[in-house]
Scaffold this motif. Structure first.
Motif, mmCIF file in Angstrom:
data_model
loop_
_atom_site.group_PDB
_atom_site.id
_atom_site.type_symbol
_atom_site.label_atom_id
_atom_site.label_comp_id
_atom_site.label_asym_id
_atom_site.label_seq_id
_atom_site.Cartn_x
_atom_site.Cartn_y
_atom_site.Cartn_z
ATOM 1 N N TYR A 1 0.858 -1.176 0.000
ATOM 2 C CA TYR A 1 0.000 0.000 0.000
ATOM 3 C C TYR A 1 0.895 1.227 0.000
ATOM 4 C CZ TYR A 1 0.967 -0.068 5.029
ATOM 5 O OH TYR A 1 1.591 -0.103 6.242
ATOM 6 N N ASN A 2 0.464 2.245 -0.763
ATOM 7 C CA ASN A 2 1.258 3.445 -0.948
ATOM 8 C C ASN A 2 2.650 3.013 -1.395
ATOM 9 O OD1 ASN A 2 2.207 6.043 -0.964
ATOM 10 N ND2 ASN A 2 1.393 6.563 1.033
ATOM 11 N N LYS A 3 3.686 3.300 -0.640
ATOM 12 C CA LYS A 3 5.038 2.849 -0.989
ATOM 13 C C LYS A 3 5.551 1.849 0.035
ATOM 14 C CE LYS A 3 6.119 7.101 -3.358
ATOM 15 N NZ LYS A 3 6.950 8.288 -3.441
ATOM 16 N N ILE A 4 4.643 1.192 0.738
ATOM 17 C CA ILE A 4 4.978 0.265 1.816
ATOM 18 C C ILE A 4 4.707 -1.168 1.362
ATOM 19 C CG2 ILE A 4 4.442 -0.400 4.202
ATOM 20 C CD1 ILE A 4 5.609 2.416 3.998
ATOM 21 N N PHE A 5 5.614 -2.066 1.727
ATOM 22 C CA PHE A 5 5.404 -3.501 1.532
ATOM 23 C C PHE A 5 5.616 -4.160 2.881
ATOM 24 C CE2 PHE A 5 7.159 -7.758 0.911
ATOM 25 C CZ PHE A 5 6.132 -8.335 0.188
ATOM 26 N N GLU B 1 -6.966 2.426 2.964
ATOM 27 C CA GLU B 1 -7.680 1.613 1.984
ATOM 28 C C GLU B 1 -7.542 2.135 0.547
ATOM 29 O OE1 GLU B 1 -11.822 1.302 2.991
ATOM 30 O OE2 GLU B 1 -12.161 3.439 2.839
ATOM 31 N N GLU B 2 -7.509 3.424 0.337
ATOM 32 C CA GLU B 2 -7.376 3.976 -1.009
ATOM 33 C C GLU B 2 -5.968 3.783 -1.571
ATOM 34 O OE1 GLU B 2 -9.810 5.122 -2.965
ATOM 35 O OE2 GLU B 2 -11.292 4.783 -1.387
ATOM 36 N N ASP B 3 -5.001 3.448 -0.698
ATOM 37 C CA ASP B 3 -3.612 3.270 -1.121
ATOM 38 C C ASP B 3 -3.227 1.806 -1.312
ATOM 39 O OD1 ASP B 3 -3.121 6.037 -0.988
ATOM 40 O OD2 ASP B 3 -2.747 5.916 1.160
ATOM 41 N N ILE B 4 -4.151 0.866 -0.998
ATOM 42 C CA ILE B 4 -3.827 -0.555 -1.144
ATOM 43 C C ILE B 4 -3.697 -0.879 -2.635
ATOM 44 C CG2 ILE B 4 -4.573 -2.933 -0.763
ATOM 45 C CD1 ILE B 4 -6.066 -1.920 1.737
ATOM 46 N N ILE B 5 -2.549 -1.458 -2.981
ATOM 47 C CA ILE B 5 -2.254 -1.798 -4.369
ATOM 48 C C ILE B 5 -2.555 -3.273 -4.627
ATOM 49 C CG2 ILE B 5 -0.415 -1.953 -6.104
ATOM 50 C CD1 ILE B 5 0.970 0.327 -4.404
ATOM 51 N N GLU B 6 -2.039 -4.117 -3.746
ATOM 52 C CA GLU B 6 -2.243 -5.556 -3.891
ATOM 53 C C GLU B 6 -1.884 -6.246 -2.581
ATOM 54 O OE1 GLU B 6 0.382 -7.221 -6.831
ATOM 55 O OE2 GLU B 6 2.120 -6.247 -5.970
ATOM 56 N N PHE B 7 -2.329 -7.494 -2.463
ATOM 57 C CA PHE B 7 -1.903 -8.324 -1.340
ATOM 58 C C PHE B 7 -2.023 -9.780 -1.733
ATOM 59 C CE2 PHE B 7 -6.366 -7.253 -0.458
ATOM 60 C CZ PHE B 7 -6.940 -8.483 -0.220
ATOM 61 N N VAL B 8 -1.226 -10.599 -1.056
ATOM 62 C CA VAL B 8 -1.305 -12.050 -1.216
ATOM 63 C C VAL B 8 -1.652 -12.609 0.157
ATOM 64 C CG1 VAL B 8 -0.121 -14.171 -1.862
ATOM 65 C CG2 VAL B 8 0.432 -12.037 -3.045
ATOM 66 N N HIS B 9 -2.702 -13.387 0.207
ATOM 67 C CA HIS B 9 -3.181 -13.990 1.455
ATOM 68 C C HIS B 9 -2.799 -15.467 1.447
ATOM 69 C CE1 HIS B 9 -6.896 -15.544 3.811
ATOM 70 N NE2 HIS B 9 -5.860 -15.417 4.614
ATOM 71 N N TYR B 10 -2.078 -15.868 2.491
ATOM 72 C CA TYR B 10 -1.673 -17.261 2.660
ATOM 73 C C TYR B 10 -2.418 -17.818 3.884
ATOM 74 C CZ TYR B 10 2.249 -15.770 -0.265
ATOM 75 O OH TYR B 10 3.032 -15.261 -1.281
ATOM 76 N N PRO B 11 -3.619 -18.354 3.689
ATOM 77 C CA PRO B 11 -4.352 -18.875 4.844
ATOM 78 C C PRO B 11 -3.643 -20.091 5.434
ATOM 79 C CG PRO B 11 -5.591 -19.213 2.797
ATOM 80 C CD PRO B 11 -4.327 -18.523 2.437
ATOM 81 N N LYS B 12 -3.882 -20.323 6.732
ATOM 82 C CA LYS B 12 -3.315 -21.504 7.398
ATOM 83 C C LYS B 12 -3.720 -22.764 6.646
ATOM 84 C CE LYS B 12 -1.256 -21.162 11.443
ATOM 85 N NZ LYS B 12 0.126 -21.493 11.608
ATOM 86 N N GLU B 13 -4.962 -22.784 6.186
ATOM 87 C CA GLU B 13 -5.464 -23.908 5.407
ATOM 88 C C GLU B 13 -6.163 -23.355 4.185
ATOM 89 O OE1 GLU B 13 -7.854 -26.604 7.659
ATOM 90 O OE2 GLU B 13 -6.569 -26.413 9.414
ATOM 91 N N GLY B 14 -5.917 -23.952 3.055
ATOM 92 C CA GLY B 14 -6.594 -23.528 1.848
ATOM 93 C C GLY B 14 -5.648 -22.889 0.847
ATOM 94 N N GLU B 15 -6.245 -22.465 -0.247
ATOM 95 C CA GLU B 15 -5.498 -21.954 -1.388
ATOM 96 C C GLU B 15 -5.020 -20.519 -1.162
ATOM 97 O OE1 GLU B 15 -6.189 -21.639 -6.223
ATOM 98 O OE2 GLU B 15 -7.913 -21.886 -4.901
ATOM 99 N N GLU B 16 -3.837 -20.212 -1.669
ATOM 100 C CA GLU B 16 -3.308 -18.854 -1.620
ATOM 101 C C GLU B 16 -4.118 -17.981 -2.568
ATOM 102 O OE1 GLU B 16 0.747 -19.291 -2.872
ATOM 103 O OE2 GLU B 16 1.233 -20.587 -1.179
ATOM 104 N N ILE B 17 -4.335 -16.711 -2.163
ATOM 105 C CA ILE B 17 -5.121 -15.781 -2.956
ATOM 106 C C ILE B 17 -4.278 -14.548 -3.245
ATOM 107 C CG2 ILE B 17 -7.246 -14.422 -3.083
ATOM 108 C CD1 ILE B 17 -7.832 -17.392 -2.786
#
Length: 96
Positions: A29-33, A75-91
């Motif tokens: 988000y913004n310039k933060i990872f 919220e307006e600065d969110i560019i992308e995210f990857v969610h790695y749930p404990k169980e289930g498929e990565e999003i």
């Protein structure tokens, strides 16, 4: 890995409804990872308005051990995210 293109509101709703404590997340988000384990999610009311904060334990960070992200604030600065749930498929979510 499942890929989604979501609006800002859809992305925030995804974070609220699908990310659980101890899941892993990479968020830009913004310039933060930030990458790490979700330690807490806080939906308390702040100054009479709904709040949404995520506390993340950062991986190998020079910034510090944890960071709190006020999701509604950025919220307006969110560019992308990857969610790695404990169980289930990565999003992989791209905000459009």
């Amino acid at each position: 890995m499942k890929k989604l293109n979501l609006t800002v509101k859809e992305a925030v709703n995804y974070l609220k409804e699908n990310v659980d404590i101890h899941d892993r997340i990479e968020i830009s988000y913004n310039k933060i990872f930030a990458e790490g384990e979700v330690l807490n999610m806080d939906f308390s009311e702040y100054f009479g308005k709904p709040g949404f904060k995520m506390l993340i334990s950062l991986d190998e960070s020079h910034l510090g051990a944890t960071v709190e992200i006020d999701v509604y604030e950025v919220e307006e600065d969110i560019i992308e995210f990857v969610h790695y749930p404990k169980e289930g498929e990565e999003i992989d979510v791209t905000v459009i």
